[in-house]
Design an enzyme around this catalytic site. Sequence first.
Site, PDB file in Angstrom:
ATOM      1  N   ASP A  27      70.770  77.083  51.985  1.00  0.00           N
ATOM      2  CA  ASP A  27      71.355  75.851  52.523  1.00  0.00           C
ATOM      3  C   ASP A  27      72.091  75.107  51.412  1.00  0.00           C
ATOM      4  OD1 ASP A  27      71.483  73.315  54.224  1.00  0.00           O
ATOM      5  OD2 ASP A  27      70.241  74.594  55.481  1.00  0.00           O
ATOM      6  N   HIS A  51      71.245  68.103  53.844  1.00  0.00           N
ATOM      7  CA  HIS A  51      70.891  68.988  54.945  1.00  0.00           C
ATOM      8  C   HIS A  51      69.775  69.958  54.571  1.00  0.00           C
ATOM      9  CE1 HIS A  51      71.615  72.479  57.661  1.00  0.00           C
ATOM     10  NE2 HIS A  51      72.002  71.565  58.531  1.00  0.00           N
ATOM     11  N   SER A 111      70.634  73.461  63.511  1.00  0.00           N
ATOM     12  CA  SER A 111      70.117  73.505  62.146  1.00  0.00           C
ATOM     13  C   SER A 111      68.697  72.976  62.066  1.00  0.00           C
ATOM     14  CB  SER A 111      71.000  72.656  61.218  1.00  0.00           C
ATOM     15  OG  SER A 111      72.180  73.317  60.878  1.00  0.00           O
TER      16      SER A 111
END
Length: 896
Positions: free
Chosen positions: A333, A387, A565
Amino acid sequence: MSVILKAATHFRYAMLAALGVALWGCDGSSGSIEINPASVALSGSIAIESGTRVDADDADTLALSLTPSSRAQSLPQEFILAGYVSAEAGTYPSQGGRPGTTYSQDPVDTYSLPLHPKQSIALQAFSASDVPSSLTLSLFSAGRLIDRVSTGSQSVPVQLTLPEPESSGTYTLRVEATGAQPMLYILSTSVAGSELATQYHWPDHDFADGEAIVVLSQEQTLARSSMRAADVDFSDELAPGVWLAKAPLQAARTSVNRSKESTLEWIGSLNKRADVLSATPNYTMQAMQTPVDEPLYSNPSVGQQWHYELINAPIAWQIAQEGARGVTVAVLDTGIFGTPGRWHSELNDNVLSGWDFVSEAFDNDGAPGRDNNPADPGNAVGASAYHGTHVAGTIAASVNGAGGAGIAYNASLRPVRVLGEGGTGSSADLLAALHWVVDSPSSTPRADIVNLSLGGLPYQQSLKDVIDAGVERGIVYVAAAGNSASTAASYPAAYDGVFSVSAVDGAGELATYSNSGSWIDLAAPGGDASRDANADGRSDLVSSTSASLINGSLKETYIGLQGTSMAAPHVSAVFALMKSLNPDLNYNDLSALLVAGELTFQDCEASPCSKRPDVGWGLLDAGKSALAASVGFVPNLLTSSPAIVSLTSEGADTASVTLKVYGSNPVDVTIESVSLNAPWVQLDSAPVTGDSGTDFPITLTLLPEQLEAGVSARTVIVVEYKSDQLRRLEIPVIGQRVTDQQARDAGRHFVLLVDPEPEGDFYTTVAQTSTVVDNGRYSFTFVPDDGVDPKRLNEVPPGRYILVAGSDLDNNGLICHAGEACAEYPVAGLRQEITISPGVPVTGIEMTTSYSRPAVSAATPDILPRPGFRGYELLREQETLVSGSQSEHKLVGAEY
């Protein structure tokens, strides 16, 4: 630099980096491409966060020569509203050499709204200039002042609570500017917590004399000096704001029965105090205790991790009591917030060494190129979602008495950074990272499970080959299906050997943005900001670890995001729990269990269910999954399918619940009682005292006439039963008489297409349109540039663009700064470029707008999501752009 030249520059970067990788959103967007008539270059719609309202006389509206409203604006009982006040009229400072826009005088906003006793209203103030003004929030009943607070700092929210003995009814709320500068503000309230706190009905089971579990109001939590009073001793803080309280000596009685009565009387008196959100007995019976008692999971005041109950995580924790200790999950990520050895404190104990594979073309961490530091630096321009930190928190945030918890809270995390600025990277970087995790045949792979909350790639044999090699070596791959509301296969999720995960909302329904199709394997909670399907008075966002600017410096926190996600790490974490119970489980084993219906909740007539394009083989059920993996003894536990019951007047108003015994050797359990105490739901059928077996049906019906319109309600079905001991199961039930959708309004929205190649710290706006709400949504259209002067604002030439939208309630010519509504495509803070090609319209774009505001956290009450972000600057409608005249393009940018 012209748009065409910049498009060529991007093509060069694309060739350098092979094919790009993009994040599959976390926060509210989707899109699909279809061929439409050539009169459209790009079109789409924008959904609005549930419960959203807007001040009727904001500065954008007043700029149309209207006078401020003198009437009270009506609001529902649950809402989030953005407003504008200013004691004086004036002009903003000039920007980029252009004269500043004007703002209107609007010193007071007045609202009328229904309230329940102990219901609270929060106010957050935001400066529309460099010098903030203080705001005053006042609550009235028929002209009588009940309470008043003022904002001491624009970064610190204030709150009013309707005290007892005030009764339920309609009240007046006033927001007043007490300084000369224009100000934005966010008002919000929910009745879910207060409504439950006023129902003083406690199950008839044994509890400790003179003790209570007490949740204090935020003010009392922060003011530690007031933790002791004459009638209560706060002896032990179980979690932030949650205390074990002891009664004074005079509450004790010689009679055992009288002692119990006295304790309940004392707890009832605690619930009437303004500083107490809720008080309940300290039960001594053996209920289904879990090792997870974190405030963001279990605290009724700030609890946000609804998504764990939706997948039956508490049952999984009963079975896998070590929290996946010994299992390693690689998170490919954006990296993790912090520095090696000093990561986000909720993750640090579980983080192993990782690697940064982001190549120089995409890197922004100050040390371009690959290295051994997988720290997430955030974005150089615009907002930062962190994220990878959010994904990692869902998997393995620690159980440490603060914040929340990950599903596999003792698993090891292997951070692998493959996404750089704006959440973008290359398939070459991803390929290198996947090879690194697999490692050489003579070594042990660096992870047992790989989480891929990224996508957007076509089929590539090289990626398929390395994944196949990992599967052969026992690695389990989980990937986000994508947020394009499309059925087109997206890779890596669609590869054989990868578990593809779609996203559902708080009621288990497919999220508006989620991809679907025959290649979907299963579904998990990803949230949906446009819905409040679990009726907690908040939009359905997935809460997890992140970071935000607080008082000028970056600090760790929790935030809510949405997207596939967010769904994928739920599956990765449950697979980690399963691997901790049975280390030999591999892709083939898990796939066989999935197809057999052993890993998911399935609602069909015949078991196992057929595969569906929206949720694959069903919604992830962590309890069933852990049981399927268990090779040791598991006590007989009664669970419910579904884990949460959602009833609405516009959806399912009846529900069937199946109680089923889980255990190593399921045998009959005996029902002690089944109770449901709420006037708005009817228990049609249920097992009775003395019934025994391994399966029990329950049916119930919503009575919407007993609900207030637009107000969520929550209750529980309480099932008491005997297996190896006396146990208790609580099944959350949610009821709504829905009226919110059509009433949602976040103010007039400006939709911008901006050039993605910055000039310094700024971007150039190429095209702009505006839209007003219609039936709770916004629609927008851009048209192709016909090359004929004068150029209209919404004409767009071929090229690559960033798509953003938002309100300008303070009329300062900027959107998306704190206090305004904002939508970025596809993910706020992680933008993805859109290509406009001649004769190939891009249609069906979907985004979700919501107000930029603090994250809800007892530990971090003063968080701003974008405190330094100036916003995107609007083109002025009175100015006509001339083709080829670059100087007339206004600039947009972010300044920190």
